[in-house]
Design an enzyme around this catalytic site. Sequence first.
Site, PDB file in Angstrom:
ATOM      1  CG  ASP A  92      -7.835  -4.785   2.478  1.00  0.00           C
ATOM      2  OD1 ASP A  92      -8.813  -4.927   2.990  1.00  0.00           O
ATOM      3  OD2 ASP A  92      -7.365  -4.167   1.396  1.00  0.00           O
ATOM      4  CG  ASP A 111     -13.035  -7.312   3.691  1.00  0.00           C
ATOM      5  OD1 ASP A 111     -12.830  -6.546   4.761  1.00  0.00           O
ATOM      6  OD2 ASP A 111     -13.052  -6.478   2.512  1.00  0.00           O
ATOM      7  CG  ASP A 130      -1.769 -20.383  -0.528  1.00  0.00           C
ATOM      8  OD1 ASP A 130      -1.051 -20.386   0.562  1.00  0.00           O
ATOM      9  OD2 ASP A 130      -1.034 -20.951  -1.580  1.00  0.00           O
ATOM     10  CE1 TYR A 150      -4.485  -1.278   0.594  1.00  0.00           C
ATOM     11  CE2 TYR A 150      -2.913  -3.210   1.357  1.00  0.00           C
ATOM     12  CZ  TYR A 150      -4.148  -2.543   0.991  1.00  0.00           C
ATOM     13  OH  TYR A 150      -5.295  -3.768   0.975  1.00  0.00           O
ATOM     14  CE  LYS A 191       2.258 -18.030  -1.703  1.00  0.00           C
ATOM     15  NZ  LYS A 191       1.495 -19.409  -1.610  1.00  0.00           N
TER      16      LYS A 191
END
Length: 357
Positions: A246, A250, A222, A135, A190
């Site tokens: 993020d 959600d 994942d 970001y 990751k």
Amino acid sequence: MKIAVLPGDGIGPEIVTEAVKVLNALDERFELEQAPVGGAGYEASGHPLPDATLALARHADAILFGAVGDWKYDQLERALRPEQAILGLRKHLQLFANFRPAICYPELTGASSLKPEIVSGLDILIVRELNGDIYFGQPRGLRDAPDGPFHGSREGFDTMRYAEPEVRRIAHVAFQAAQKRAKRLTSVDKANVLETSQLWKDVMIDVARSYPDVELSHMYVDNAAMQLVKAPKAFDVIATGNMFGDILSDEAAMLTGSIGMLPSASLDANNKGLYEPSHGSAPDIAGKGVANPLATILSAAMMLRYSLGRAEQADRIEDAVKRVLAQGYRTADIVTPGCKQVGTREMGDAVIAALAR
């Protein structure tokens, strides 16, 4: 205690109005000052985060935030789009630690897309780093590709970066949060692909030595996404970076029945924070009085607990929300057969009535 109230765009003003009503119903005195932000800030001053709004946020004891964004601003250059307001506040105020609790209330197990036995009793906390990662990493932008198989073609590029102190400070926050819960922390990365994630994992392992009472485990992002759907109650606290957090938060929100139920807190090193619902501005339903204000009301409760030192009042609000759900009140996003569907204002009024009792 001064609270900066930043309603923003879309459904933001509607849901923030209900949260403010709840705060005013408490036996406390707050100085509430409102300012434009997001698209409203752009309309007022030509920038999504006006200087006066940022100054108010800096000097307030806490910030109650609604939501920003509207399709009509999509053609603006990126620096002027409403979403830059929340990114700017996080960066300017060093709000690096994001708490996103995902709780499935017993009354809402039927609203979840998963089977009741999978989500019943769900209570997890996602600790997301907010100031780094893709970001904010530099360099970034648009250019003609200087190399590779598509040399000369237009390309966009962003940079995923984390410095060790950034990871270390969020790691301490996550471990301390785990100490107050079931003492289990899952670090999500990751590391099998990204050097950034390898650094993240190495630092988490090092910080874990200071918290021998907390069980640390590691999971690739994942797999974490899959396990959140398969066996979400296996998690207690999840710590992860900005981008992964993020997405995963959600996903976790929908386990609870609706993202309209998910509050959040974004804190600096001194627990000063910005409090907002995890959902967006939903311009398609703005002004219709159907938005769920509970995530914003629960965010106000988090504000009382973390930044304003009013844990008892926070408990009162959270208990009132539980009573309202037990009484069968539902907004459209969480309604199930046999419940009483109400609008935004009616749900806020129901919480206030439950507070009074």
